[in-house]
Write an enzyme that holds these catalytic residues in place. Structure first.
Site, PDB file in Angstrom:
ATOM      1  CB  CYS A  51      41.134  44.362  41.459  1.00  6.90           C
ATOM      2  SG  CYS A  51      40.795  42.591  41.304  1.00  6.90           S
ATOM      3  CB  CYS A  54      36.205  39.786  36.661  1.00 11.15           C
ATOM      4  SG  CYS A  54      35.713  39.983  38.419  1.00 11.15           S
ATOM      5  CB  CYS A 154      32.670  43.901  42.490  1.00  9.32           C
ATOM      6  SG  CYS A 154      34.431  43.274  43.312  1.00  9.32           S
ATOM      7  CB  CYS A 187      36.520  37.907  44.895  1.00  8.84           C
ATOM      8  SG  CYS A 187      37.384  39.436  45.109  1.00  8.84           S
ATOM      9  CG  HIS A 224      32.666  21.578  54.557  1.00  9.99           C
ATOM     10  ND1 HIS A 224      33.712  21.435  55.467  1.00  9.99           N
ATOM     11  CD2 HIS A 224      31.555  20.694  55.214  1.00  9.99           C
ATOM     12  CE1 HIS A 224      33.419  20.705  56.288  1.00  9.99           C
ATOM     13  NE2 HIS A 224      32.356  19.999  56.230  1.00  9.99           N
ATOM     14  CB  CYS A 227      36.569  19.871  50.990  1.00  4.03           C
ATOM     15  SG  CYS A 227      38.594  20.289  51.219  1.00  4.03           S
ATOM     16  CB  CYS A 247      40.080  19.409  58.006  1.00  2.00           C
ATOM     17  SG  CYS A 247      38.907  20.621  58.101  1.00  2.00           S
ATOM     18  CB  CYS A 253      38.640  26.602  55.883  1.00  2.00           C
ATOM     19  SG  CYS A 253      38.058  26.164  54.237  1.00  2.00           S
ATOM     20  CB  CYS A 262      36.909  25.651  43.803  1.00  2.00           C
ATOM     21  SG  CYS A 262      36.004  27.415  43.648  1.00  2.00           S
ATOM     22  CB  CYS A 274      41.939  28.384  47.559  1.00  2.00           C
ATOM     23  SG  CYS A 274      41.525  29.998  46.508  1.00  2.00           S
ATOM     24  CB  CYS A 281      37.297  28.167  51.151  1.00  2.00           C
ATOM     25  SG  CYS A 281      36.123  28.939  50.278  1.00  2.00           S
ATOM     26  CB  CYS A 284      35.639  34.705  46.934  1.00  2.00           C
ATOM     27  SG  CYS A 284      36.021  33.808  45.648  1.00  2.00           S
TER      28      CYS A 284
HETATM   29 FE1  FSX Z   1      35.747  42.407  41.917  1.00  2.00          FE
HETATM   30 FE2  FSX Z   1      36.635  42.325  39.164  1.00  2.00          FE
HETATM   31 FE3  FSX Z   1      37.054  40.578  42.810  1.00  2.00          FE
HETATM   32 FE4  FSX Z   1      38.757  41.883  41.493  1.00  2.00          FE
HETATM   33  O1  FSX Z   1      37.257  43.844  38.613  1.00  2.00           O
HETATM   34  S1  FSX Z   1      35.339  40.264  42.001  1.00  2.00           S
HETATM   35  S2  FSX Z   1      37.707  42.831  43.141  1.00  2.00           S
HETATM   36  S3  FSX Z   1      39.230  39.876  41.702  1.00  2.00           S
HETATM   37  O2  FSX Z   1      38.210  41.617  39.329  1.00  2.00           O
HETATM   38  O3  FSX Z   1      35.146  42.759  40.345  1.00  2.00           O
END
Ligand code: FSX
Length: 312
Positions: A51, A54, A154, A187, A224, A227, A247, A253, A262, A274, A281, A284
Site C-alpha cells: 500500500c 512503508c 509484505c 505493516c 505483551h 505492555c 488489558c 489483542c 512499539c 496502537c 495489537c 503485524c
Molecule cells: Fe505492506 Fe508497504 Fe503494510 Fe502497506 O507497501 S507492510 S501493506 S503498511 O506499506 O508493504
C-alpha cells in the site's frame, strides 16, 4: 566523530527512546551518522504489491529529518514513489545505479512479489519496449546487490497481498531470491526500524537477527511482556469495550504473539502506539500476518495466552 557500534546500539535501542533521551534528537549524532555514512554505497528501493505505507512511514521519520536520511545517511538512488524522474529517465537511473555500484548497493524491497502469470501483475517500467516485471528485476538486482533488506511485512513474509486466497501468488523477497534477506517487518514498520537497520548494515554489516531474520535490536522482546497494560493483565482486569483503559486481550489483542518494541519506542514522533490509543495489537510484524491474526477482534485461543509472570 566516529560512531562506534556500541554507541549506535545505545542510540537506536528502545530503552533510550522510552526514557525520552533518544540520541536521534541530538544534532551532533545526526551529523555523526551522516559523516559515517558518507561515501558508503547507496540504496536502491523497489516497490511491489503493497500500500506504500512503508514509504509513508519512512517519510515520517522525525530525527534525522527525512531529507537528511534520503540524501545523506542512506543515499537513495532510486525510489519509484518519491523520485522526481519517471518513465525512461527513472529506469535509466535504476540501471546506472545498479551498474555503478554493482556488488556494493543495498537492495530494498517494499511490498510482496506477485509470481502468478510470470509476474505480470506487477510491472515497474519498460526497457526497449519490454515490460519489466518486479519478479524478473528483483532476481537480476539481487545478484548485483551487497545486501538485501525487506521493508514491511509484505516484503518480509508476504503480508496482506499474500493473505488467503492470494490470487496473484504473492511471495516474500527471500522466497523469490532464495537469498539471505534482512527483514524489517511491520505493516508498516516504524521509521526507526528502517533507518536503524539500514545504518547498521552500512556501518557495521548485517545486524544480529532472530529466527525470523529480524534485527534483535528492534524485534527482540515480546510486546505483551512489555505492555503498559501488563499489570491489568496480571490482575485479570480486562477491557470490555475499546475505550476501557485496561488489558485488551479479551477484545482480540495479539500482543502475546508479537515481537516488536512499539511499547517502549512509541510511534508518530514517539507520542503513542496502537495499544496506547486503545487499539488491540494485530501482530503485524509476524510472518503469519494477517491470516494468523484474524479475526482481529477475537480473543486468542487460551493455549496462546501466557500465564502472568508477575503480579504488579
Ligand atoms: Fe505492506 Fe508497504 Fe503494510 Fe502497506 O507497501 S507492510 S501493506 S503498511 O506499506 O508493504
Amino acid at each position: 566523530m566516529k560512531l562506534t557500534r556500541r554507541q549506535f546500539l545505545k542510540l537506536f535501542g528502545a530503552s533510550a527512546v522510552g526514557a525520552g533521551v533518544s540520541g536521534l534528537y541530538v544534532p551532533e549524532i545526526v551529523q555523526a551518522l551522516e559523516t559515517a555514512a558518507a561515501g558508503n554505497p547507496p540504496v536502491i528501493w523497489l516497490s511491489g504489491a503493497g500500500c506504500t505505507g512503508c514509504s509513508v512511514s519512512l517519510l515520517n521519520t522525525v530525527h534525522p529529518k527525512i531529507v537528511e536520511v534520503l540524501l545523506k545517511v542512506i543515499s537513495v538512488k532510486y525510489h519509484p514513489t518519491i523520485m522526481a524522474a519517471a518513465g525512461k529517465l527513472a529506469i535509466s537511473a535504476l540501471d546506472e545505479a545498479a551498474e555503478t555500484y554493482k556488488g556494493k548497493f543495498i537492495l530494498i524491497l517494499e511490498g510482496a512479489i506477485p509470481t502468478a502469470e510470470n509476474g505480470a501483475y506487477c510491472t515497474i517500467g519498460e526497457r526497449d519496449g519490454h515490460h519489466i516485471t518486479l519478479l524478473e528485476e528483483v532476481k537480476v538486482l539481487a545478484e548485483k546487490a551487497a545486501a538485501l533488506v525487506a521493508v514491511g511485512t509484505c516484503s518480509a513474509y508476504g503480508g496482506i497481498p499474500s493473505g488467503k486466497p492470494n490470487p496473484t501468488a504473492c511471495k516474500s523477497f527471500a522466497e523469490v531470491t532464495g537469498k539471505t534477506v534482512v527483514n524489517v517487518p511491520g505493516c508498516p514498520p516504524h521509521p526507526d526500524w528502517i533507518v536503524g537497520t539500514l545504518v547498521h548494515v552500512l556501518l557495521f554489516g548485517i545486524p544480529e537477527l532472530d529466527d525470523k531474520a529480524r534485527p534483535v535490536l528492534f524485534y527482540g522482546k515480546n510486546l505483551h511482556d512489555n505492555c503498559q497494560n501488563y499489570s491489568y493483565f496480571a490482575n485479570g482486569d480486562f477491557a470490555k469495550k475499546l475505550s476501557d483503559d485496561k488489558c485488551l486481550l479479551e477484545l482480540g489483542c495479539k500482543g502475546p504473539m508479537s515481537f516488536a518494541d512499539c511499547s517502549n519506542r512509541q510511534w508518530n514522533g514517539y507520542v503513542n502506539w496502537c495499544i496506547g490509543a486503545g487499539a488491540p495489537c494485530v501482530a503485524c510484524c509476524e510472518p503469519g500476518f494477517p491470516d494468523d491474526s484474524t479475526p482481529f477482534y477475537t480473543k486468542l485461543p487460551d493455549e496462546l495466552i501466557p500465564k502472568p509472570n508477575k503480579i504488579v
